[in-house]
Scaffold this motif. Structure first.
Motif, mmCIF file in Angstrom:
data_model
loop_
_atom_site.group_PDB
_atom_site.id
_atom_site.type_symbol
_atom_site.label_atom_id
_atom_site.label_comp_id
_atom_site.label_asym_id
_atom_site.label_seq_id
_atom_site.Cartn_x
_atom_site.Cartn_y
_atom_site.Cartn_z
ATOM 1 N N ILE A 81 1.143 -1.117 0.412
ATOM 2 C CA ILE A 81 0.114 0.266 -0.099
ATOM 3 C C ILE A 81 0.788 1.435 0.376
ATOM 4 C CG2 ILE A 81 -1.654 0.889 1.814
ATOM 5 C CD1 ILE A 81 -3.212 -1.530 2.589
ATOM 6 N N LEU A 90 -3.216 1.367 -8.285
ATOM 7 C CA LEU A 90 -3.432 0.439 -6.514
ATOM 8 C C LEU A 90 -3.444 1.617 -5.603
ATOM 9 C CD1 LEU A 90 -3.176 -2.646 -7.130
ATOM 10 C CD2 LEU A 90 -4.910 -2.192 -5.881
ATOM 11 N N THR A 126 -3.114 5.022 -6.942
ATOM 12 C CA THR A 126 -3.825 6.449 -6.746
ATOM 13 C C THR A 126 -5.533 6.101 -6.232
ATOM 14 O OG1 THR A 126 -2.891 6.387 -9.352
ATOM 15 C CG2 THR A 126 -5.726 6.964 -8.202
ATOM 16 N N TYR A 127 -5.967 4.560 -6.041
ATOM 17 C CA TYR A 127 -7.360 3.491 -5.318
ATOM 18 C C TYR A 127 -6.682 4.323 -4.098
ATOM 19 C CZ TYR A 127 -10.653 1.447 -3.455
ATOM 20 O OH TYR A 127 -11.853 1.050 -3.096
ATOM 21 N N TYR A 147 -8.333 7.039 2.027
ATOM 22 C CA TYR A 147 -6.885 6.839 2.386
ATOM 23 C C TYR A 147 -6.984 6.422 4.282
ATOM 24 C CZ TYR A 147 -3.431 10.121 4.573
ATOM 25 O OH TYR A 147 -2.842 10.721 5.127
ATOM 26 N N ARG A 158 -8.705 4.201 5.325
ATOM 27 C CA ARG A 158 -8.610 2.903 5.185
ATOM 28 C C ARG A 158 -7.503 1.783 4.768
ATOM 29 N NH1 ARG A 158 -12.626 -1.651 2.066
ATOM 30 N NH2 ARG A 158 -11.310 -3.640 3.091
ATOM 31 N N TYR A 159 -6.481 2.681 3.564
ATOM 32 C CA TYR A 159 -5.088 2.349 3.302
ATOM 33 C C TYR A 159 -4.271 2.606 4.143
ATOM 34 C CZ TYR A 159 -8.306 -0.998 0.514
ATOM 35 O OH TYR A 159 -9.572 -2.078 -0.179
ATOM 36 N N LEU A 215 -3.365 5.428 5.418
ATOM 37 C CA LEU A 215 -3.237 5.813 7.303
ATOM 38 C C LEU A 215 -2.942 4.955 7.653
ATOM 39 C CD1 LEU A 215 -2.639 8.175 8.469
ATOM 40 C CD2 LEU A 215 -5.054 7.789 8.798
ATOM 41 N N LYS A 216 -3.462 3.420 7.239
ATOM 42 C CA LYS A 216 -3.395 2.592 8.035
ATOM 43 C C LYS A 216 -2.485 1.585 8.164
ATOM 44 C CE LYS A 216 -6.719 0.121 10.290
ATOM 45 N NZ LYS A 216 -7.528 -1.157 9.840
ATOM 46 N N LEU A 267 0.541 3.333 6.832
ATOM 47 C CA LEU A 267 1.324 3.995 7.573
ATOM 48 C C LEU A 267 1.510 3.321 9.236
ATOM 49 C CD1 LEU A 267 1.459 7.117 6.329
ATOM 50 C CD2 LEU A 267 2.966 5.214 5.473
ATOM 51 N N LYS A 268 0.284 3.031 10.417
ATOM 52 C CA LYS A 268 0.991 3.062 11.690
ATOM 53 C C LYS A 268 0.470 0.948 11.293
ATOM 54 C CE LYS A 268 -4.051 5.809 12.823
ATOM 55 N NZ LYS A 268 -5.056 5.950 13.479
ATOM 56 N N ILE A 323 -10.296 5.355 -11.879
ATOM 57 C CA ILE A 323 -8.580 6.039 -11.253
ATOM 58 C C ILE A 323 -7.939 5.653 -12.551
ATOM 59 C CG2 ILE A 323 -7.266 4.687 -10.019
ATOM 60 C CD1 ILE A 323 -9.442 2.130 -8.749
ATOM 61 N N PHE A 363 -5.392 -6.765 0.977
ATOM 62 C CA PHE A 363 -4.947 -5.769 1.079
ATOM 63 C C PHE A 363 -6.258 -5.241 2.875
ATOM 64 C CE2 PHE A 363 -2.953 -2.734 -1.899
ATOM 65 C CZ PHE A 363 -1.974 -3.876 -1.738
ATOM 66 N N PRO A 381 -4.779 -0.120 14.924
ATOM 67 C CA PRO A 381 -3.272 0.592 15.769
ATOM 68 C C PRO A 381 -3.763 1.363 16.160
ATOM 69 C CG PRO A 381 -2.993 0.311 14.299
ATOM 70 C CD PRO A 381 -4.376 -0.336 13.296
ATOM 71 N N VAL A 427 -1.866 4.305 17.264
ATOM 72 C CA VAL A 427 -0.451 4.320 17.166
ATOM 73 C C VAL A 427 -0.282 5.557 16.442
ATOM 74 C CG1 VAL A 427 0.682 2.358 18.363
ATOM 75 C CG2 VAL A 427 0.854 3.250 15.255
ATOM 76 N N ALA A 428 0.479 6.130 16.644
ATOM 77 C CA ALA A 428 1.088 7.804 15.125
ATOM 78 C C ALA A 428 1.915 7.104 13.416
ATOM 79 C CB ALA A 428 1.739 8.142 15.549
ATOM 80 N N PRO A 429 1.332 7.090 12.316
ATOM 81 C CA PRO A 429 2.167 6.959 11.835
ATOM 82 C C PRO A 429 3.242 6.833 11.379
ATOM 83 C CG PRO A 429 0.529 8.600 11.564
ATOM 84 C CD PRO A 429 0.498 8.272 13.074
ATOM 85 N N THR A 430 4.072 5.858 10.830
ATOM 86 C CA THR A 430 5.264 6.390 10.463
ATOM 87 C C THR A 430 5.351 6.898 8.750
ATOM 88 O OG1 THR A 430 6.335 4.699 11.648
ATOM 89 C CG2 THR A 430 7.930 5.498 10.069
#
Lengths: 467, 92
Positions: free
Chosen positions: A298, A348, A350-351, A358, A360-361, A363-364, A366-367, B10, B37, B45, B47-50
């Motif tokens: 992602i 993918l 872009t989606y 944003y 759901r994919y 930001l999640k 990155l966490k 898209i 996915f 989680p 937690v803060a994102p990285t």
């Protein structure tokens, strides 16, 4: 394979020109398709200059191959994509400047998966590279050309780039040594971006010593890459000691799930050998590993969708003969210029970044990345290095997985967590299964390349002695 | 589940014109990848994102004039140029 010391010896006996010429003779007869562009004329000119004036620098007159996503002034740079047709960079990447300063001779630009998106070097616009151990098999990817040409003995060292395993995977499949440095150790200035928060340029070679020597040349701060770190410059070559008696190894059990039997055995044999040399080991858990692959893809695809927006035919690359309105013009150039895998990842990404998805994919992901990073931080409170299989299996057949993208992504399960956490990792040959090389990766703490190189060096010395 | 129409949208957002076969193929493939996915839906989680592992926030430099690439070098790769400028397609 041909090491740097072997090249030096041959150059002493004959001349730099003769040795460089002999490498080109070999490459021109090669069945590997490891190169997109050869720089024969310039390389021979530099070799003659070295013969005449004496060679200077840490890589004096040493031939090197460079992955084709690293910008080289005056030498076309394609990223193995049709969209960069005819592109000749007006400047050198930082690492190229370093190679030139230390006297290295660039032999050519190596084949790769288009924009480094792949694990097999099959998505190149210039056709697939072949594995020197079995020409019907892939060399791994995306730095497949760099690994294959080193394994084929065509060139002693090469540069690749590693976004989610792209140095270590081909190193593993081709039976060479490949290192992904800590994020920020090597400047990315001039590396054509795919997923900029994950990637590093890394060295490949036939021995740990050669890889350490090349890392010494390319590592270091560069103000032109704002993520480049100011680290105290040390010589990695000085860290290569045959001693691991002070090192505690952690073996992450998650990295052995679903791994082929032959690979599992070879890596465990490697760990036992290091134990015999005085290191200790314990099994540990990296509990969020199962979420790493989804998180990685992602993030990588999201960054790719943004980074690859620059390919619009205005400043460089493909262009329609006759322009239409701007949207149609850009859309048609990109339709014609990008290959299937690149399109898939841009779509993918872009989606994943689009309104409503944003959270759901992206930001999640990155966490989850935070959790993966914490897994490593916790592990490194208890152990000094981690050892695991680089790839879950050996090189597969050309065409075997390419029609099923998800199965190809799954191959990266053990390499991508390392990029998410930004830690360094070296892949080193540790045995064979059915005649195909197996790679073992040694993962270290941030900026602790010294420890993993020392470990790999000790292993290489003793595995040779026992075979 | 994303539909062929979603894929088309898209593609529009990404400025990639897709053929009919591509739309069909990508709809199937994107759905199977997005299914995978969905594994991340299992956790939430706190937690803060990285964004970056380096922890670097802002890197400043002096606003000093330095040498840059020559105009000729910058334009050398441009497929279309005019009077020292890149020439893009018509916007309005």
């Amino acid at each position: 394979m041909t090491s740097i010391s072997e090249i030096k010896k041959r150059m002493k006996e004959t001349s730099a020109e003769e040795v460089v010429q002999s490498l080109f003779d070999k490459i021109e007869r090669s069945k590997l398709n490891a190169f997109i562009t050869l720089t024969k004329e310039q390389a021979l000119k530099e070799a003659r200059k070295a013969d005449k004036n004496g060679a200077k620098g840490a890589l004096a007159a040493i031939p090197i191959a460079v992955k084709d996503n690293i910008s080289t002034r005056g030498i076309r740079t394609t990223c193995a994509s049709k969209i960069l047709k005819g592109y000749v960079p007006p400047y050198d990447a930082h690492v190229i400047g370093r190679l030139k300063a230390e006297g290295a001779i660039i032999i050519g630009k190596t084949n790769m998966d288009e924009f480094a998106m792949g694990s097999s070097t099959e998505t190149s616009f210039f056709g697939p590279t072949r594995n020197p151990h079995d020409l019907s098999r892939v060399p791994g990817g995306s730095s497949g050309g760099s690994a294959a040409t080193v394994a084929g003995g065509e060139v002693p060292i090469a540069l690749g780039s590693d976004t989610g395993g792209s140095v270590r995977c081909p190193a593993s499949f081709c039976g060479v040594v490949g290192l992904k440095p800590t994020y920020g150790l090597v400047s990315r200035y001039g590396l054509i971006s795919y997923a900029n928060s994950l990637e590093q340029i890394g060295p490949l070679g036939c021995s740990v010593e050669d890889v350490a020597l090349l890392l010494d040349v390319i590592a270091g701060h560069d103000p032109r890459d704002s993520t480049s770190h100011v680290v105290k410059k040390k010589r990695y070559i000085d860290e290569l000691e045959d001693d691991v008696s002070d090192i505690k190894i952690g073996v992450p059990k998650e990295y052995f799930e679903g791994v082929d039997k032959g690979v599992e055995k070879a890596v465990w044999d490697g760990i036992k050998l290091l134990e015999d040399m005085g290191a200790s080991y314990s099994e540990i858990g990296l509990s969020h590993t199962k979420y790493a692959l989804a998180s990685y893809y992602i993030i990588a695809m999201s960054e790719a969708s943004s980074n690859l927006a620059r390919f619009d035919g205005v400043r460089y690359g493909l262009r329609l003969k006759k322009d239409k309105d701007w949207h149609t013009t850009f859309s048609e150039i990109r339709a014609d210029g990008f290959g299937e895998e690149v399109k898939r990842r841009i779509l993918l990404g872009t989606y994943a970044l689009s309104a409503g998805y944003y959270g759901r994919y992206y930001l999640k992901a990155l966490k989850v990345r935070t959790l993966i990073k914490q897994d490593f931080e916790n592990a490194f409170k208890k152990v000094d290095v981690l050892i695991a299989p680089t790839m879950p299996f050996t090189a597969f057949k050309i065409g075997e997985k390419i029609d099923d993208p998800l199965s190809l992504y799954m191959a990266d399960v053990n390499t991508v967590p390392i990029n998410l956490a930004g830690v360094p990792s070296i892949s080193i040959p540790c045995g064979f299964a059915n005649g195909l090389p197996i790679g073992m990766q040694i993962i270290g703490k941030h900026f602790d390349e010294g420890a993993i190189l020392r470990m790999a060096y000790t292993f290489e010395k003793h595995v040779e002695a026992t075979e | 589940m994303i539909t062929k129409k979603d894929v088309e949208h898209i593609g529009w957002l990404a400025r990639i014109k897709l053929s009919d076969e591509e739309k069909e193929e990508f709809t199937t493939q994107l759905n199977s990848i997005l299914d995978y996915f969905a594994k991340l839906d299992e956790i939430d989680p706190n937690v803060a994102p990285t964004h970056h592992v380096s922890g670097v926030v802002n890197v400043f430099r002096d606003d000093a004039v330095k040498e840059s690439l020559d105009q000729k070098d910058v334009l050398q790769n441009a497929p279309k140029k005019e009077e020292g400028f890149f020439k893009g397609p018509r916007i309005v």
